[in-house]
Design a protein around this motif. Sequence first.
Motif, mmCIF file in Angstrom:
data_model
loop_
_atom_site.group_PDB
_atom_site.id
_atom_site.type_symbol
_atom_site.label_atom_id
_atom_site.label_comp_id
_atom_site.label_asym_id
_atom_site.label_seq_id
_atom_site.Cartn_x
_atom_site.Cartn_y
_atom_site.Cartn_z
ATOM 1 N N LYS A 20 0.827 -1.207 0.000
ATOM 2 C CA LYS A 20 0.000 0.000 0.000
ATOM 3 C C LYS A 20 0.864 1.261 0.000
ATOM 4 O O LYS A 20 0.580 2.218 -0.718
ATOM 5 C CB LYS A 20 -0.918 0.009 1.233
ATOM 6 N N VAL A 21 1.916 1.235 0.819
ATOM 7 C CA VAL A 21 2.793 2.404 0.920
ATOM 8 C C VAL A 21 3.508 2.654 -0.411
ATOM 9 O O VAL A 21 3.598 3.800 -0.876
ATOM 10 C CB VAL A 21 3.817 2.223 2.057
ATOM 11 N N LEU A 22 4.016 1.607 -1.022
ATOM 12 C CA LEU A 22 4.740 1.765 -2.282
ATOM 13 C C LEU A 22 3.822 2.267 -3.387
ATOM 14 O O LEU A 22 4.196 3.142 -4.174
ATOM 15 C CB LEU A 22 5.387 0.441 -2.689
ATOM 16 N N LYS A 23 2.624 1.722 -3.451
ATOM 17 C CA LYS A 23 1.663 2.180 -4.460
ATOM 18 C C LYS A 23 1.294 3.640 -4.237
ATOM 19 O O LYS A 23 1.244 4.447 -5.180
ATOM 20 C CB LYS A 23 0.396 1.318 -4.442
ATOM 21 N N ALA A 24 1.036 3.997 -2.976
ATOM 22 C CA ALA A 24 0.685 5.377 -2.654
ATOM 23 C C ALA A 24 1.833 6.326 -2.996
ATOM 24 O O ALA A 24 1.617 7.441 -3.488
ATOM 25 C CB ALA A 24 0.325 5.500 -1.176
ATOM 26 N N THR A 25 3.057 5.887 -2.756
ATOM 27 C CA THR A 25 4.235 6.710 -3.060
ATOM 28 C C THR A 25 4.350 6.960 -4.557
ATOM 29 O O THR A 25 4.571 8.092 -5.001
ATOM 30 C CB THR A 25 5.513 6.020 -2.548
ATOM 31 N N LEU A 26 4.194 5.909 -5.361
ATOM 32 C CA LEU A 26 4.288 6.057 -6.810
ATOM 33 C C LEU A 26 3.162 6.941 -7.346
ATOM 34 O O LEU A 26 3.389 7.775 -8.225
ATOM 35 C CB LEU A 26 4.248 4.677 -7.478
ATOM 36 N N ASP A 27 1.962 6.773 -6.812
ATOM 37 C CA ASP A 27 0.835 7.613 -7.236
ATOM 38 C C ASP A 27 1.105 9.072 -6.897
ATOM 39 O O ASP A 27 0.831 9.982 -7.702
ATOM 40 C CB ASP A 27 -0.457 7.160 -6.558
ATOM 41 N N GLN A 28 1.652 9.310 -5.710
ATOM 42 C CA GLN A 28 1.930 10.669 -5.270
ATOM 43 C C GLN A 28 3.027 11.313 -6.118
ATOM 44 O O GLN A 28 2.929 12.475 -6.513
ATOM 45 C CB GLN A 28 2.348 10.649 -3.794
ATOM 46 N N ILE A 29 4.079 10.556 -6.421
ATOM 47 C CA ILE A 29 5.161 11.072 -7.266
ATOM 48 C C ILE A 29 4.635 11.395 -8.655
ATOM 49 O O ILE A 29 4.968 12.430 -9.241
ATOM 50 C CB ILE A 29 6.322 10.065 -7.340
ATOM 51 N N TYR A 30 3.810 10.503 -9.202
ATOM 52 C CA TYR A 30 3.282 10.703 -10.547
ATOM 53 C C TYR A 30 2.416 11.957 -10.626
ATOM 54 O O TYR A 30 2.479 12.715 -11.589
ATOM 55 C CB TYR A 30 2.477 9.479 -10.972
ATOM 56 N N GLU A 31 1.633 12.182 -9.594
ATOM 57 C CA GLU A 31 0.715 13.315 -9.599
ATOM 58 C C GLU A 31 1.390 14.639 -9.226
ATOM 59 O O GLU A 31 1.065 15.688 -9.794
ATOM 60 C CB GLU A 31 -0.445 13.057 -8.627
ATOM 61 N N CYS A 32 2.345 14.592 -8.290
ATOM 62 C CA CYS A 32 2.894 15.833 -7.736
ATOM 63 C C CYS A 32 4.386 16.030 -7.992
ATOM 64 O O CYS A 32 4.887 17.149 -7.830
ATOM 65 C CB CYS A 32 2.660 15.875 -6.219
ATOM 66 N N GLY A 33 5.106 14.976 -8.329
ATOM 67 C CA GLY A 33 6.554 15.057 -8.432
ATOM 68 C C GLY A 33 7.193 14.713 -7.097
ATOM 69 O O GLY A 33 6.559 14.814 -6.041
ATOM 70 N N ILE A 34 8.463 14.326 -7.151
ATOM 71 C CA ILE A 34 9.152 13.882 -5.937
ATOM 72 C C ILE A 34 9.265 15.007 -4.905
ATOM 73 O O ILE A 34 9.053 14.802 -3.711
ATOM 74 C CB ILE A 34 10.551 13.340 -6.277
ATOM 75 N N LEU A 35 9.621 16.193 -5.350
ATOM 76 C CA LEU A 35 9.837 17.292 -4.403
ATOM 77 C C LEU A 35 8.568 17.630 -3.629
ATOM 78 O O LEU A 35 8.631 17.986 -2.451
ATOM 79 C CB LEU A 35 10.353 18.528 -5.144
#
Length: 201
Positions: A20-35
Amino acid sequence: MNASLPEGKNAQRSALTREKVLKATLDQIYECGILAASTPEIVKRAGISRGAMLHHFPSKEQLIAAAVEKLLEDEVALIEKEAEAYADHEKSIDDFVDFLWERFSGRLFMITMDFLSSARTDEKLREAVIPVSLNFHTSLNQIWIKFFPHKQKSTDQIQLLLNTTMCLMRGMGVQTVIKDDPTYFDGIREYWKTLIHSQLD
């Protein structure tokens, strides 16, 4: 037997939380960027506690590296499946090029481009993600050797041809950020197919 059951359930629950954490992280990066991807937002998106996340990933750099590793591992599995279809004559080299373009003009590319750009100036992030990236390329080279044997070409030549193809896909992917012209990209892809045929036919 019964004594080990709770341990098995805990392991299953732990694996599910990690997923769940990894999926949420990838979704967040895709939508907002790493920074802009914040751990509180990732925790909220994953539906877990901050403590549960920190148990698995003590730092943001470790979290991003693990998420990218998961993403690339999944991509390797997909690429291997397509390469196997090519080796079994179920798909053509043209189909394989089109598949790579689909992967490197979408979510995979946008996430990897973002973390590579950030890693250039972030030493901690760079140290975390470089091994992941190198493992990805090693896996690809193994796929090229296994599924793309050719009588007239050496292993080095096959690797060079297919890694050049990957580099072309990445370069085109960069252009999609500023250029919305499918016809333009189709033309480049079709031209590259003719060059590959000239090397493999």
